[in-house]
Design an enzyme around this catalytic site. Structure first.
Site, PDB file in Angstrom:
ATOM      1  N   ASP A  32       0.857  -1.200   0.000  1.00  0.00           N
ATOM      2  CA  ASP A  32       0.000   0.000   0.000  1.00  0.00           C
ATOM      3  C   ASP A  32       0.891   1.248   0.000  1.00  0.00           C
ATOM      4  OD1 ASP A  32      -3.254   0.156   1.106  1.00  0.00           O
ATOM      5  OD2 ASP A  32      -2.119   2.013   0.854  1.00  0.00           O
ATOM      6  N   GLY A  37      -5.335   4.693   2.629  1.00  0.00           N
ATOM      7  CA  GLY A  37      -5.254   3.708   3.703  1.00  0.00           C
ATOM      8  C   GLY A  37      -4.391   4.235   4.836  1.00  0.00           C
ATOM      9  N   THR A  91      -2.965   4.380 -11.424  1.00  0.00           N
ATOM     10  CA  THR A  91      -3.065   3.335 -10.392  1.00  0.00           C
ATOM     11  C   THR A  91      -3.858   2.153 -10.930  1.00  0.00           C
ATOM     12  OG1 THR A  91      -2.861   4.864  -8.547  1.00  0.00           O
ATOM     13  CG2 THR A  91      -4.011   2.814  -8.100  1.00  0.00           C
ATOM     14  N   LYS A 104       2.024 -13.438 -13.643  1.00  0.00           N
ATOM     15  CA  LYS A 104       2.611 -14.197 -14.754  1.00  0.00           C
ATOM     16  C   LYS A 104       3.949 -14.811 -14.332  1.00  0.00           C
ATOM     17  CE  LYS A 104       3.998 -13.507 -19.545  1.00  0.00           C
ATOM     18  NZ  LYS A 104       4.392 -12.489 -20.501  1.00  0.00           N
ATOM     19  N   TYR A 144     -11.943   7.079 -12.731  1.00  0.00           N
ATOM     20  CA  TYR A 144     -12.177   5.871 -11.925  1.00  0.00           C
ATOM     21  C   TYR A 144     -12.892   4.804 -12.759  1.00  0.00           C
ATOM     22  CZ  TYR A 144     -13.807   3.001  -7.955  1.00  0.00           C
ATOM     23  OH  TYR A 144     -14.061   1.972  -7.072  1.00  0.00           O
TER      24      TYR A 144
HETATM   25  N1  NAD Z   1     -15.952   0.411  -0.921  1.00  0.00           N
HETATM   26  C1  NAD Z   1     -16.711   0.225  -1.981  1.00  0.00           C
HETATM   27  O1  NAD Z   1     -17.917   0.449  -1.911  1.00  0.00           O
HETATM   28  C2  NAD Z   1     -16.127  -0.278  -3.280  1.00  0.00           C
HETATM   29  C3  NAD Z   1     -17.012  -0.513  -4.349  1.00  0.00           C
HETATM   30  C4  NAD Z   1     -16.492  -0.977  -5.553  1.00  0.00           C
HETATM   31  C5  NAD Z   1     -15.149  -1.239  -5.687  1.00  0.00           C
HETATM   32  N2  NAD Z   1     -14.317  -1.013  -4.637  1.00  0.00           N
HETATM   33  C6  NAD Z   1     -12.882  -1.261  -4.863  1.00  0.00           C
HETATM   34  O2  NAD Z   1     -12.310  -1.940  -3.772  1.00  0.00           O
HETATM   35  C7  NAD Z   1     -10.974  -1.496  -3.566  1.00  0.00           C
HETATM   36  C8  NAD Z   1     -10.790  -1.035  -2.138  1.00  0.00           C
HETATM   37  O3  NAD Z   1     -11.681   0.043  -1.884  1.00  0.00           O
HETATM   38  P1  NAD Z   1     -11.867   0.684  -0.440  1.00  0.00           P
HETATM   39  O4  NAD Z   1     -13.273   1.068  -0.308  1.00  0.00           O
HETATM   40  O5  NAD Z   1     -11.232  -0.162   0.570  1.00  0.00           O
HETATM   41  O6  NAD Z   1     -11.040   2.043  -0.646  1.00  0.00           O
HETATM   42  P2  NAD Z   1      -9.796   2.636   0.146  1.00  0.00           P
HETATM   43  O7  NAD Z   1      -9.501   3.948  -0.463  1.00  0.00           O
HETATM   44  O8  NAD Z   1     -10.043   2.578   1.609  1.00  0.00           O
HETATM   45  O9  NAD Z   1      -8.645   1.578  -0.188  1.00  0.00           O
HETATM   46  C9  NAD Z   1      -7.801   1.683  -1.289  1.00  0.00           C
HETATM   47  C10 NAD Z   1      -6.381   1.385  -0.822  1.00  0.00           C
HETATM   48  O10 NAD Z   1      -5.499   1.433  -1.947  1.00  0.00           O
HETATM   49  C11 NAD Z   1      -4.354   2.194  -1.583  1.00  0.00           C
HETATM   50  N3  NAD Z   1      -3.802   2.774  -2.810  1.00  0.00           N
HETATM   51  C12 NAD Z   1      -4.332   3.745  -3.595  1.00  0.00           C
HETATM   52  N4  NAD Z   1      -3.517   4.016  -4.622  1.00  0.00           N
HETATM   53  C13 NAD Z   1      -2.456   3.189  -4.504  1.00  0.00           C
HETATM   54  C14 NAD Z   1      -1.275   2.987  -5.257  1.00  0.00           C
HETATM   55  N5  NAD Z   1      -1.013   3.715  -6.363  1.00  0.00           N
HETATM   56  N6  NAD Z   1      -0.372   2.061  -4.829  1.00  0.00           N
HETATM   57  C15 NAD Z   1      -0.608   1.334  -3.705  1.00  0.00           C
HETATM   58  N7  NAD Z   1      -1.721   1.475  -2.948  1.00  0.00           N
HETATM   59  C16 NAD Z   1      -2.629   2.399  -3.352  1.00  0.00           C
HETATM   60  C17 NAD Z   1      -4.864   3.220  -0.618  1.00  0.00           C
HETATM   61  O11 NAD Z   1      -3.845   3.802   0.193  1.00  0.00           O
HETATM   62  C18 NAD Z   1      -5.858   2.410   0.192  1.00  0.00           C
HETATM   63  O12 NAD Z   1      -5.236   1.760   1.270  1.00  0.00           O
HETATM   64  C19 NAD Z   1     -10.717  -0.393  -4.599  1.00  0.00           C
HETATM   65  O13 NAD Z   1     -10.043  -0.944  -5.706  1.00  0.00           O
HETATM   66  C20 NAD Z   1     -12.107   0.029  -4.989  1.00  0.00           C
HETATM   67  O14 NAD Z   1     -12.140   0.537  -6.290  1.00  0.00           O
HETATM   68  C21 NAD Z   1     -14.768  -0.529  -3.448  1.00  0.00           C
END
Ligand code: NAD
Length: 311
Positions: A32, A37, A91, A104, A144
């Protein structure tokens, strides 16, 4: 015991997933960059010999021997993913390429955390996996939505071209503890505003609908999907099909918190979908899965988690 990499593992969903995988007896590498996060989200796992946190940005390649990868790295709230739209696309797209490259190299199975946003403002309701969506490619949400759509394409192409074992899940609106109190996501926003007795902001008339899934249900679905036979790759919807209007959600939150908050109405942001509801027929039949935690029970848990904000 498997060695499992979770990108975005210090985020809201990722931290719950890491906890579950450790509990199931696996070794976990949590990757991360801590954009949305925090180390606090994984503090309870630090010191566990089976857990490793690596500060890393998925825009850049990462090497490790792993059996499975869950690719979650990506900011998920509009405030955060619109903060630096170009970074969000990088990202999603470069992150997918780098994680698929690792899969892979190590012959790992890899899951993409895709989203209901790939359906855009849907014309088909409820949304089935075969629906291609109605997405604006040039709007403020596109970094997004289109980033996630491109990631799905990459997963499919690595599967077809290189035989990578993939799984694609489309997550619908999920809530639970460790969400940020102020990132504009509707459930956490309403609960915190209600606890502080502040005005609850509704965008538009509040007639737009969403279906809200509690995080524990999602994690169960993710683990079941990862463990399906290799031939089953998805995409598969994971969400709670109980549909509520935003107004109903606000009223429920006020009732459960006993809040004095008033509702205030603001203009609807661009491209806000009018309705969202997953068709989970596929998940029911393939994963023998369906959500077990209803909105009222989930909200009670959120209210307890955000209890420190009560004024
Ligand atoms: N919460 C929802 O309702 C929901 C719905 C659909 C999809 N998602 C997907 O689930 C995943 C997690 O979502 P979440 O709600 O926990 O969001 P969140 O923002 O809490 O978690 C995302 C995490 O990714 C990390 N991150 C972001 N960019 C990064 C990078 N370039 N390199 C490394 N780490 C990176 C952030 O620091 C964070 O810890 C995401 O991919 C999101 O698109 C979530």
């Amino acid at each position: 015991m498997k060695k499992i990499l979770v990108s975005g593992g210090a985020g809201f969903i990722g931290s719950h997933l890491c906890t579950r995988l450790i509990k199931d007896g696996h070794k976990v590498i949590c990757l991360d960059n801590l954009f949305t996060g925090s180390e606090e989200n994984i503090a309870h796992l630090k010191g566990n010999p089976h857990f490793e946190f690596v500060l890393h940005d998925v825009e850049f390649p990462y090497e490790a021997e792993v059996d499975e990868i869950y690719n979650l790295a990506c900011p998920a709230s509009p405030i955060h993913y619109q903060h630096d739209a170009i970074k969000t696309i990088k990202t999603s797209v470069l992150g997918a390429i780098n994680m698929l490259g690792l899969a892979k190299k190590t012959n790992a199975k890899i899951m993409q955390a895709s989203t209901s946003e790939i359906y855009g403002d849907p014309i088909i309701h409820p949304q089935v996996e075969s629906y291609w969506g109605n997405v604006n490619p040039i709007g403020i949400r596109s970094c997004y939505d289109e980033g996630k759509r491109c990631a799905e394409t990459l997963f499919m192409d690595y599967h077809r071209q290189n035989g990578i074992r993939i799984k694609i899940i489309r997550i619908f609106n999920t809530y639970g503890p460790r969400m940020l109190p102020d990132d504009g996501r509707v459930v956490s926003n309403f609960v915190v505003q209600a606890l502080r007795n502040e005005d609850i902001t509704i965008y538009g008339s509040g007639a737009q609908t969403r279906s809200f899934q509690y995080v524990d249900d999602l994690i169960e679905g993710m683990v079941r999907m990862m463990n399906t036979e290799d031939e089953f790759i998805g995409p598969i919807n994971l969400g709670n099909p109980c549909e509520f209007s935003i107004l109903e959600l606000a009223e429920k939150v006020i009732e459960l918190t006993g809040s004095q908050s008033k509702l205030i109405f603001k203009p609807l942001p661009h491209d806000d979908p009018r309705q969202r509801k997953p068709d989970i027929t596929l998940a029911k039949s393939k994963l023998l899965w369906q959500p077990a935690i209803g909105l009222e029970e989930g909200l009670r848990r959120m209210i307890e988690y955000f209890g420190k904000y009560r004024s």
